[in-house]
Design a protein around this motif. Structure first.
Motif, PDB file in Angstrom:
ATOM      1  N   TYR A 157     -26.762   4.592 -61.424  1.00 22.41           N
ATOM      2  CA  TYR A 157     -26.505   2.737 -60.449  1.00 22.41           C
ATOM      3  C   TYR A 157     -25.414   2.838 -59.678  1.00 22.41           C
ATOM      4  O   TYR A 157     -26.157   1.869 -58.886  1.00 22.41           O
ATOM      5  CB  TYR A 157     -26.857   1.416 -61.602  1.00 22.41           C
ATOM      6  N   ALA A 158     -24.420   3.651 -59.850  1.00 20.42           N
ATOM      7  CA  ALA A 158     -23.352   3.190 -58.847  1.00 20.42           C
ATOM      8  C   ALA A 158     -23.516   4.457 -58.009  1.00 20.42           C
ATOM      9  O   ALA A 158     -23.545   3.336 -56.227  1.00 20.42           O
ATOM     10  CB  ALA A 158     -21.932   4.150 -59.372  1.00 20.42           C
ATOM     11  N   LEU A 159     -23.877   5.218 -57.962  1.00 20.78           N
ATOM     12  CA  LEU A 159     -25.304   6.301 -56.866  1.00 20.78           C
ATOM     13  C   LEU A 159     -26.149   5.374 -56.228  1.00 20.78           C
ATOM     14  O   LEU A 159     -26.157   5.283 -54.787  1.00 20.78           O
ATOM     15  CB  LEU A 159     -25.322   7.278 -57.511  1.00 20.78           C
ATOM     16  N   LEU A 160     -27.081   4.221 -56.819  1.00 21.54           N
ATOM     17  CA  LEU A 160     -27.966   3.946 -56.011  1.00 21.54           C
ATOM     18  C   LEU A 160     -27.618   3.181 -55.423  1.00 21.54           C
ATOM     19  O   LEU A 160     -27.714   2.948 -54.130  1.00 21.54           O
ATOM     20  CB  LEU A 160     -28.830   2.950 -57.462  1.00 21.54           C
ATOM     21  N   THR A 161     -26.509   2.323 -55.870  1.00 18.63           N
ATOM     22  CA  THR A 161     -25.458   1.257 -54.938  1.00 18.63           C
ATOM     23  C   THR A 161     -25.345   1.984 -54.030  1.00 18.63           C
ATOM     24  O   THR A 161     -25.337   0.974 -52.432  1.00 18.63           O
ATOM     25  CB  THR A 161     -24.724   0.384 -55.548  1.00 18.63           C
ATOM     26  N   ALA A 162     -24.073   2.534 -53.829  1.00 22.40           N
ATOM     27  CA  ALA A 162     -24.335   3.617 -52.564  1.00 22.40           C
ATOM     28  C   ALA A 162     -24.973   4.196 -51.211  1.00 22.40           C
ATOM     29  O   ALA A 162     -24.817   3.531 -50.655  1.00 22.40           O
ATOM     30  CB  ALA A 162     -23.649   4.989 -53.039  1.00 22.40           C
ATOM     31  N   TYR A 163     -26.147   4.549 -52.195  1.00 21.28           N
ATOM     32  CA  TYR A 163     -27.757   4.771 -51.013  1.00 21.28           C
ATOM     33  C   TYR A 163     -27.729   3.127 -50.534  1.00 21.28           C
ATOM     34  O   TYR A 163     -27.730   3.620 -49.653  1.00 21.28           O
ATOM     35  CB  TYR A 163     -28.639   5.391 -52.152  1.00 21.28           C
ATOM     36  N   GLU A 164     -27.525   2.594 -51.655  1.00 18.14           N
ATOM     37  CA  GLU A 164     -28.535   1.229 -50.678  1.00 18.14           C
ATOM     38  C   GLU A 164     -27.390   0.313 -49.925  1.00 18.14           C
ATOM     39  O   GLU A 164     -27.865  -0.021 -48.915  1.00 18.14           O
ATOM     40  CB  GLU A 164     -28.342  -0.163 -52.097  1.00 18.14           C
ATOM     41  N   LYS A 165     -26.209   0.993 -50.046  1.00 16.94           N
ATOM     42  CA  LYS A 165     -25.286   0.194 -49.204  1.00 16.94           C
ATOM     43  C   LYS A 165     -24.936   1.203 -47.548  1.00 16.94           C
ATOM     44  O   LYS A 165     -24.462   1.150 -47.176  1.00 16.94           O
ATOM     45  CB  LYS A 165     -23.828   0.199 -49.532  1.00 16.94           C
ATOM     46  N   GLY A 166     -25.806   2.620 -48.314  1.00 15.12           N
ATOM     47  CA  GLY A 166     -25.572   3.225 -47.059  1.00 15.12           C
ATOM     48  C   GLY A 166     -24.179   4.113 -47.327  1.00 15.12           C
ATOM     49  O   GLY A 166     -24.139   4.681 -45.677  1.00 15.12           O
ATOM     50  N   ILE A 167     -24.042   4.383 -48.014  1.00 12.57           N
ATOM     51  CA  ILE A 167     -22.200   4.920 -48.391  1.00 12.57           C
ATOM     52  C   ILE A 167     -22.767   6.180 -48.775  1.00 12.57           C
ATOM     53  O   ILE A 167     -23.642   6.521 -49.607  1.00 12.57           O
ATOM     54  CB  ILE A 167     -21.914   4.032 -49.439  1.00 12.57           C
ATOM     55  N   GLU A 168     -22.343   7.208 -47.660  1.00 15.54           N
ATOM     56  CA  GLU A 168     -22.593   8.948 -48.624  1.00 15.54           C
ATOM     57  C   GLU A 168     -21.979   9.204 -49.207  1.00 15.54           C
ATOM     58  O   GLU A 168     -20.774   8.901 -49.334  1.00 15.54           O
ATOM     59  CB  GLU A 168     -22.891   9.744 -47.041  1.00 15.54           C
ATOM     60  N   VAL A 169     -22.033   9.740 -50.548  1.00 22.80           N
ATOM     61  CA  VAL A 169     -21.716  10.059 -51.602  1.00 22.80           C
ATOM     62  C   VAL A 169     -21.720  12.394 -51.747  1.00 22.80           C
ATOM     63  O   VAL A 169     -22.600  11.239 -52.191  1.00 22.80           O
ATOM     64  CB  VAL A 169     -21.338   9.450 -52.869  1.00 22.80           C
TER      65      VAL A 169
END
Length: 112
Positions: free
Chosen positions: A80-92
């Motif tokens: 869910y942390a990775l999905l949150t990054a995706y949702e916020k446009g943060i590239e990890v």
């Protein structure tokens, strides 16, 4: 299908003559949130967190409280942390994740 809001569910006014979830099932569903001060759903809704952010909070809150689910809960938090990054446009990036995970595994190993 008719929609119901959370307050209706809390007050058990859905189909007053028939409870959708009986008290015993309700207790089992939420037993891992007892004695915590605030249920995650109340905190999540009060702060208007997204679905993904809310699930991070939910699973962090229940780690160690639902027997046999600890490892799955940790994996869900990461997911869910990775999905949150995706949702916020943060590239990890994958390399960043591998480096962070490997560093943490080494850190833990030194303390065993």
């Amino acid at each position: 299908m008719e929609a119901y809001n959370c307050e209706d569910l809390k007050k058990d006014i859905l189909l007053p003559d028939k409870k959708i979830i009986n008290d015993e099932v309700e207790k089992e569903l939420h037993s891992h949130y007892e004695n915590t001060g605030i249920e995650p759903i109340d905190f999540i809704m009060a702060n208007k967190y997204s679905f993904n952010q809310g699930n991070i909070i939910k699973y962090i809150h229940r780690v160690g409280k639902k027997a046999g689910e600890e490892k799955k809960d940790i994996i869900k938090i990461i997911d869910y942390a990775l999905l949150t990054a995706y949702e916020k446009g943060i590239e990890v990036g994958e390399q960043e994740l591998h480096k962070t995970i490997n560093n943490r595994i080494e850190w833990i190993a030194k303390r065993k």
